[in-house]
Scaffold this motif. Structure first.
Motif, PDB file in Angstrom:
ATOM      1  N   PHE A 313       0.877  -1.173   0.000  1.00 53.83           N
ATOM      2  CA  PHE A 313       0.000   0.000   0.000  1.00 53.83           C
ATOM      3  C   PHE A 313       0.913   1.220   0.000  1.00 53.83           C
ATOM      4  O   PHE A 313       1.637   1.462   0.979  1.00 53.83           O
ATOM      5  N   LEU A 314       0.903   1.995  -1.075  1.00 56.33           N
ATOM      6  CA  LEU A 314       1.788   3.151  -1.187  1.00 56.33           C
ATOM      7  C   LEU A 314       0.950   4.417  -1.378  1.00 56.33           C
ATOM      8  O   LEU A 314       0.076   4.470  -2.251  1.00 56.33           O
ATOM      9  N   GLY A 315       1.233   5.434  -0.567  1.00 54.39           N
ATOM     10  CA  GLY A 315       0.522   6.700  -0.649  1.00 54.39           C
ATOM     11  C   GLY A 315       1.376   7.789  -1.252  1.00 54.39           C
ATOM     12  O   GLY A 315       2.610   7.686  -1.294  1.00 54.39           O
ATOM     13  N   ASP A 316       0.729   8.844  -1.713  1.00 55.05           N
ATOM     14  CA  ASP A 316       1.432   9.991  -2.315  1.00 55.05           C
ATOM     15  C   ASP A 316       2.578  10.495  -1.437  1.00 55.05           C
ATOM     16  O   ASP A 316       2.513  10.445  -0.204  1.00 55.05           O
ATOM     17  N   GLU A 325       5.224  14.760 -10.450  1.00 53.82           N
ATOM     18  CA  GLU A 325       4.744  13.832 -11.480  1.00 53.82           C
ATOM     19  C   GLU A 325       5.830  12.818 -11.855  1.00 53.82           C
ATOM     20  O   GLU A 325       5.592  11.597 -11.902  1.00 53.82           O
ATOM     21  N   GLU A 326       7.038  13.334 -12.081  1.00 58.62           N
ATOM     22  CA  GLU A 326       8.165  12.481 -12.478  1.00 58.62           C
ATOM     23  C   GLU A 326       8.516  11.470 -11.372  1.00 58.62           C
ATOM     24  O   GLU A 326       8.738  10.289 -11.648  1.00 58.62           O
ATOM     25  N   LYS A 348      -3.724  11.537  -5.206  1.00 56.05           N
ATOM     26  CA  LYS A 348      -3.910  12.239  -6.487  1.00 56.05           C
ATOM     27  C   LYS A 348      -2.704  12.087  -7.419  1.00 56.05           C
ATOM     28  O   LYS A 348      -2.841  11.965  -8.633  1.00 56.05           O
ATOM     29  N   ASN A 349      -1.489  12.118  -6.840  1.00 54.38           N
ATOM     30  CA  ASN A 349      -0.290  12.021  -7.688  1.00 54.38           C
ATOM     31  C   ASN A 349      -0.108  10.622  -8.260  1.00 54.38           C
ATOM     32  O   ASN A 349       0.196  10.466  -9.446  1.00 54.38           O
ATOM     33  N   GLU A 364      -7.770   7.246  -6.280  1.00 58.63           N
ATOM     34  CA  GLU A 364      -7.530   8.690  -6.157  1.00 58.63           C
ATOM     35  C   GLU A 364      -7.626   9.159  -4.712  1.00 58.63           C
ATOM     36  O   GLU A 364      -6.902  10.047  -4.281  1.00 58.63           O
ATOM     37  N   THR A 365      -8.540   8.533  -3.950  1.00 59.16           N
ATOM     38  CA  THR A 365      -8.721   8.952  -2.549  1.00 59.16           C
ATOM     39  C   THR A 365      -8.669   7.746  -1.617  1.00 59.16           C
ATOM     40  O   THR A 365      -8.829   6.597  -2.055  1.00 59.16           O
TER      41      THR A 365
END
Length: 400
Positions: A313-316, A325-326, A348-349, A364-365
């Motif tokens: 599980f990876l978050g922004d 973005e990159e 979101k990213n 997304e959320t």
């Protein structure tokens, strides 16, 4: 004593009268209309006064101060140093991660005449912050855990990170104070190569403290002076954090058995490299914070662990500015290339990234992820949870 600090949404001056009624002897204020009697001390800037008082207090006591900064691992390293030194000294260390322009003065003001060593963690997300904190704390010893891709928004680039963190080195060099250097970190070596007052540690035989990594399955195990030290910390990246504590313990002549017992009895909290059993799942909870450097280190470590049925599980990752973005795409590219296990990306990213394999799902959320987990229960898995603090991914525990 009450200091009427100001924030974006509050003015401490308005609380001064209440503070006196509730037991404060004096209130330090910086707006004239609030200084209504001798118990109010009017200054031009309350925050600056707090910082100056902390420096004055530190000078009066003249206690050895160890300062540390870095992109990753600061708080864990500080806790380990404190665990080792407190076996033989009375120490005061930064609580939690109160490591900014307010937290550092508050820690210094906790020093008493009985304190023998102070351990001050310094955080920053802009240039000149470490310089300010160094001038407040006036450290006698210092170290930088590492230079990583953290707070790029404020520092501009990895070169900016190195320059900003090295403000601690600049301060120590200017006052001929001792720097602890990880010889395995070529950037640290380069930043200190023309300076002589160094204490070196690492795997090289030239180090003042020679420390060897034995294993990371599932926790970091180390060899030092023929002693095997078994930590409770997951992740190869924690080798350096433990090595710092050993080196500082060695420098301050801490008994070897005390060093071993301090590190072996340290158990991480606050979602930092914690190993958690939840139902039939085993979880590495590393959701306190994340940046591209620490994320890749966590993934690399997770890949090497000899376990079946892995899930991620990876978050922004926050504060990456124009590189966001990159950097998020780089993580996805790594996952596609290495295929560690089924992966849930949230934020979101990550949602904007291009994904080419079916084992990676994007949400997304957090609520979208929550809906998925309520439909599909996860059992008998080895799980990594990693993301920036703002993602609060520890909430996933409730869903497993």
């Amino acid at each position: 004593m009450f200091f009427a600090l100001k924030g974006e949404n509050f003015n401490g001056n308005t609380f001064a009268e209440k503070a006196l009624k509730e037991g404060a002897k004096y209130c330090v204020v910086d707006e004239k209309e609030y200084a209504i009697n001798k118990n109010y001390l009017l200054v031009s800037d309350v925050l600056k006064t707090l910082q100056q008082l902390a420096t004055y207090h530190r000078k009066q006591l003249n206690i050895p101060i160890i300062a540390l900064t870095g992109s990753n691992g600061k708080t864990t390293t500080k806790e380990l140093i404190n665990a080792v030194l407190s076996t033989q000294f009375k120490t005061v260390a930064t609580q939690g991660n109160l490591n900014n322009h307010i937290g550092v003065p508050l820690t210094l003001l906790k020093l008493t005449k009985d304190t023998q060593i102070g351990i001050i963690e310094m955080g920053a997300n802009h240039h000149k912050e470490i310089e300010l904190l160094s001038n407040i704390a006036l450290p006698d010893y210092g170290l930088i855990t590492n230079f990583g891709k953290a707070h790029i928004e404020g520092f501009g680039s990895i070169e900016g990170v190195i320059k900003a963190k090295s403000e601690l080195y600049d301060h120590l060099k200017e006052h001929n104070k001792l720097i602890f250097v990880n010889e395995n970190d070529l950037t640290q070596v380069k930043q200190t190569e023309e300076y002589n007052n160094l204490n070196k540690f690492g795997t090289a035989s030239t180090s003042d403290s020679v420390i060897e990594l034995v294993s990371t399955q599932p926790f970091v195990t180390i060899r030092y002076k023929e002693k095997i030290i078994k930590s409770n910390l997951a992740g190869t990246y924690n080798f350096n954090n433990i090595a710092v504590a050993i080196a500082i313990g060695n420098y301050f002549k801490i008994d070897l058995n005390n060093i071993v017992s301090a590190i072996e009895s340290y158990v991480p909290t606050n979602n930092r490299s914690q190993l958690i059993e939840k139902g039939s799942n085993t979880i590495i909870m590393d959701a306190y914070n994340a940046n591209p450097t620490s994320m890749l280190a966590a993934l690399e470590n997770f890949k090497q662990l000899e376990k079946n049925y892995k899930i991620l599980f990876l978050g922004d990752m926050f504060e990456l500015g124009s590189t966001a973005e990159e950097e998020h795409q780089n993580i996805v590219n790594y996952l596609e290339k290495n295929n560690i296990g089924n992966t849930f990306l949230v934020g979101k990213n990550f949602y904007k990234t291009k994904v080419n394999i079916t084992s990676i799902l994007k949400f997304e959320t957090f609520d979208d992820l929550k809906a998925e987990l309520q439909l599909n229960q996860i059992k008998n898995k080895f799980i990594l949870i990693k993301g920036s603090r703002g993602m609060a991914l520890e909430r996933i525990l409730e869903l497993l």
